[in-house]
Scaffold this active site. Structure first.
Site, mmCIF file in Angstrom:
data_model
loop_
_atom_site.group_PDB
_atom_site.id
_atom_site.type_symbol
_atom_site.label_atom_id
_atom_site.label_comp_id
_atom_site.label_asym_id
_atom_site.label_seq_id
_atom_site.Cartn_x
_atom_site.Cartn_y
_atom_site.Cartn_z
ATOM 1 N N CYS A 177 0.847 -1.194 0.000
ATOM 2 C CA CYS A 177 0.000 0.000 0.000
ATOM 3 C C CYS A 177 0.879 1.240 0.000
ATOM 4 O O CYS A 177 2.104 1.168 0.110
ATOM 5 C CB CYS A 177 -0.927 0.022 1.206
ATOM 6 S SG CYS A 177 -0.056 0.187 2.777
ATOM 7 N N CYS A 231 3.264 1.858 2.896
ATOM 8 C CA CYS A 231 4.530 1.112 2.810
ATOM 9 C C CYS A 231 5.564 1.954 2.063
ATOM 10 O O CYS A 231 6.721 2.094 2.488
ATOM 11 C CB CYS A 231 4.341 -0.208 2.059
ATOM 12 S SG CYS A 231 3.177 -1.365 2.802
ATOM 13 N N ASP A 262 8.915 29.354 -30.776
ATOM 14 C CA ASP A 262 10.021 29.879 -31.556
ATOM 15 C C ASP A 262 9.627 29.691 -33.019
ATOM 16 O O ASP A 262 9.005 28.698 -33.381
ATOM 17 C CB ASP A 262 11.294 29.096 -31.244
ATOM 18 C CG ASP A 262 12.429 29.454 -32.187
ATOM 19 O OD1 ASP A 262 12.760 30.639 -32.279
ATOM 20 O OD2 ASP A 262 12.946 28.530 -32.842
ATOM 21 N N ASP A 300 13.444 24.576 -30.598
ATOM 22 C CA ASP A 300 14.286 23.455 -31.035
ATOM 23 C C ASP A 300 15.767 23.767 -31.113
ATOM 24 O O ASP A 300 16.555 22.893 -31.448
ATOM 25 C CB ASP A 300 13.820 22.954 -32.404
ATOM 26 C CG ASP A 300 14.175 23.933 -33.520
ATOM 27 O OD1 ASP A 300 14.296 25.150 -33.240
ATOM 28 O OD2 ASP A 300 14.336 23.483 -34.666
ATOM 29 N N ASP A 344 17.343 28.312 -27.739
ATOM 30 C CA ASP A 344 16.037 28.181 -27.101
ATOM 31 C C ASP A 344 16.140 27.602 -25.690
ATOM 32 O O ASP A 344 15.164 27.649 -24.939
ATOM 33 C CB ASP A 344 15.118 27.271 -27.934
ATOM 34 C CG ASP A 344 14.759 27.885 -29.276
ATOM 35 O OD1 ASP A 344 14.719 29.126 -29.363
ATOM 36 O OD2 ASP A 344 14.534 27.126 -30.237
#
Length: 722
Positions: A15, A18, A414, A616, A620
């Protein structure tokens, strides 16, 4: 020695409480910087320094009743899905055995004669069920109690043992028996464990599915012959042959042949990508038409597929902020419930004077309160959501992303390489030259200078000059002026190409005349700049970057889900606004230097916006980091991908919409799970305490609550955000 992350298989967790205890104990050990335990994944991760001792970590966890074993990163690890499959088979055997005894037990309890042989038969059947098929709960509870860490098994064992012990006493005292209660509690909880293991197996099979995508054999050239080998035997530098319809066995570069390759397993896009000598290819993608010869560059854990599997695994191992509340509650829940059950028993004994009633209601409280659903609410949804994202070319790097995406109200793109293809073409050449010779000289000087540039715009100018049969000259003292242009010496002349501001700063003559010409060209929406040498402006060039065909659709879909859009670009205002008008962007921030992108994102945040940034390039990375949600395009640079919170494997901008929709749906599922888990315990405990829940009904309800939470998460597998 730098900090390192160690992964452990965890045995014995039943559970959320635990997981909380193991996490707390690991985090307190010497040399452990951070520790995270994933209950649904049955895994622990610890970031440790040189002072950490693995044996001490194991001993500390064993002391509270659990076992951990380090996972060797170089070995093929048995998948979580496989473990849950084995768990489901084990629990099914237990369910069948327990049910075979509990059903007769129920019949004897309700319809059997009031005679001693019946009582003894019930006693035998219940004893076998509780101490035989239910031994897993008793063993775990013993470890938990002796280590001072009561958990779910403690509640189950306390309830069933109380019912069994009281019934054994009642056999000789003439009181009502509850043997059938003890037997059916074990049977129903085992049934819940079986369905839970099956459902969790479905929730966690994303990584297993990814692993199955890899090629099963490779056709490698050895000593001039083609032989079939296991892909694990390949090494960088090997030449492999891939025939039409076969999977590429490793990451590499094409050295011979031409074909279309289906990369949908990476990008989610089904359109084949043309590959020819020099093209990069990736393992597990499928060759469509021609024969390819490929030089192997990466194998094993360094391949793109392995990296994807690692990212998915990392995301599944992290915790969303919303889970912290559930963890805090789980950590104190069991002791509180045991206290409530004792109080309920005492109060009912005082009110009714009936020990049987007191025991029955106490047992109902213990059973109904097991916090399984609470512990499964968040990790199962994250497992399925991250796995579904991987199938669609969206990689979530951590669980926090799902929560942050829910609040995003602005997506900033961008421009170059994201909304546009990033492939520039020279389209306008404006000079005062009256003859071809002057234009040729103009292109030779501008093209030669830009041949020293790595920027896409510079490459477009150089390529445009070469396409006009211009022979380019060597460039000396080349200088790239960030965000402004370039300068260098060509054939003895100091040549400058760039924005008008660069020429103003340099004090070039003829600027007033050429500014008007510049404006006339730039109003078309293309990227435009001036060219000059020896302190005179000599002309204007412009290049065009093609807008991706799906950019307008991406913007429209973002608007449909209530998200505003913006575009950052170093281009002129005219160029930026022309593209924004074409695809429907709400806001344009133009003429932004690379280092200023993060400042532009921060400015939007200062105005109360929750910003996702999609980019990308290397420049950036700061903006991706500053944004509330950084979305790095997978076709971009490694730096950008490392900085992002989400990796979009496809260059298609609609993938950003897919990511936000999927993240939002996953977070919605988490909230649904937590709501029902909290509501279940909040409503059920008072009902059990007031005597409205039979312990057997409580056991069935408890088992159903866990299964329902996992099943709700599994629904994400069928969700299509595209």
């Amino acid at each position: 020695m730098p900090d390192t992350e160690i992964r452990f298989d965890v045995e014995g967790m039943t559970c959320a409480s635990c997981a909380v205890r193991i996490e707390r104990v690991l985090g307190k050990q010497e040399g452990v910087e951070t520790a995270v335990v994933n209950f649904a994944g049955q895994e622990a991760r610890a970031t440790v320094n040189s002072e950490a001792d693995l044996e001490s970590l194991r001993a500390a966890v064993a002391k509270i009743g659990y076992d951990i074993a380090e996972i060797d990163p170089d070995d093929d690890r048995r998948s979580i899905t496989e473990r849950y499959s084995e768990e489901a088979k084990y629990q099914l055997r237990n369910v069948i055995g327990a049910a075979a005894l509990s059903i007769p037990l129920m019949l004897l309890a309700f319809f059997g004669p009031d005679e001693m042989w019946n009582y003894w038969t019930q006693f035998v059947l219940a004893t076998i069920v509780v101490f035989g098929f239910g031994s897993q709960f008793l063993k775990a509870a013993w470890k938990q109690v002796t280590s001072g860490s009561p958990a779910m098994d403690t509640l189950i064992s306390s309830g069933t043992l109380a019912a069994w012990a009281y019934s054994t006493y009642a056999m000789f005292s003439g009181e009502p028996l509850f043997f059938e209660t003890a037997g059916m509690i074990i049977t129903l909880i085992l049934l819940g464990r079986y369905f839970e293991a099956r459902a969790k197996g479905e929730a966690s099979n994303a990584i297993a599915k990814l692993a199955e995508l890899g090629a099963k054999q490779a056709r490698v050239v050895r000593d001039g012959e083609e032989i079939l080998v296991d892909p694990m035997e390949l090494a960088p530098g090997d030449i492999v042959v891939v025939l039409p319809g076969e999977k590429i066995p490793a990451d590499g570069a094409v050295v011979a042949g031409r074909s279309g390759v289906d990369e949908s397993m990476l990008t989610g896009e089904s359109v084949p990508v043309t590959k020819e000598p020099g093209s990069n290819v990736f393992g597990a993608t499928v060759n469509q038409q021609g024969r390819l010869e490929i030089e192997v560059l990466e194998v094993g854990p360094n391949t793109a597929l392995a990296q994807i599997m690692k990212l998915v695994g990392d995301a599944q191992a992290t915790k969303a902020p919303v889970q912290k509340l559930a963890d805090r509650i789980s950590g104190v829940f069991v002791p509180v419930v045991i206290s409530i059950a004792l109080v309920v028993g005492v109060v009912w004994l005082i009110i009714s004077g009936d020990v049987g009633t007191a025991v029955q209601n106490s047992v109902a409280v213990l059973i109904i309160a097991c916090p399984c659903a609470l512990g499964l609410a968040t990790p199962t949804a994250i497992m399925v959501g991250s796995g579904r994202g991987a199938e669609m070319g969206v990689l979530f790097k951590n669980a926090e992303v799902f929560e942050r995406a829910h609040d995003v109200d602005t997506v900033v793109f961008d421009k170059t390489g994201t909304l546009t293809r990033g492939a520039m073409t020279l389209v306008d050449v404006v000079t005062d030259g009256n003859g071809d010779g002057d234009i040729s000289e103009f292109l030779m000087l501008a093209g030669s200078l830009e041949s020293g540039s790595e920027h896409p715009i510079g490459k477009a100018v150089a390529l445009g000059a070469e396409e006009n049969d211009i022979e380019l000259k060597p460039v000396e003292d080349f200088e790239s002026i960030q965000g402004m242009g370039a300068r260098g010496i060509v054939s003895g002349r100091t040549v400058v190409v760039g924005k008008p501001a660069l020429f103003v700063e340099g004090g070039f003559s003829g600027l007033d005349v050429w500014q008007d010409r510049f404006d006339e060209v730039s109003i078309k929406g293309n990227t435009t700049f001036m060219v000059g040498w020896d302190n005179n402006v000599e002309g204007v060039l412009s290049v065009a970057d093609t807008v991706r065909p799906t950019s307008a659709k991406a913007i429209e879909e973002l608007h449909n889900i209530g998200v505003s859009t913006a575009m950052l670009t170093g281009d002129s205002v005219h160029t930026a606004e022309a593209i924004a008008s074409l695809i429907g962007i709400d806001q344009v921030v133009a003429e932004v230097l690379p280092g200023e992108k993060s400042e532009a994102v921060a400015a939007m945040q200062d105005h109360g916006k929750v910003v996702a940034f999609v980019g990308d390039g290397i420049n950036d990375a700061p903006a991706l980091t500053v944004a509330d949600l950084g979305m790095a395009v997978g076709s971009g640079t490694d730096v950008a991908i490392e900085a992002g919170d989400v990796v979009l494997m496809s260059g298609d901008p609609t993938t950003s919409v897919t990511a936000i929709r999927l993240a939002r749906r996953t977070f919605k599922t988490i909230r649904q799970n937590l709501f029902w888990a909290f509501a279940y315990n909040t409503a059920a405990i008072p009902l059990a305490a007031l005597g409205f829940l039979n312990p057997m009904i409580a056991a069935a309800a408890m088992a159903f609550s866990s299964v329902s939470v996992v099943a709700n998460s599994v629904r994400l597998r069928r969700y299509d955000p595209r």
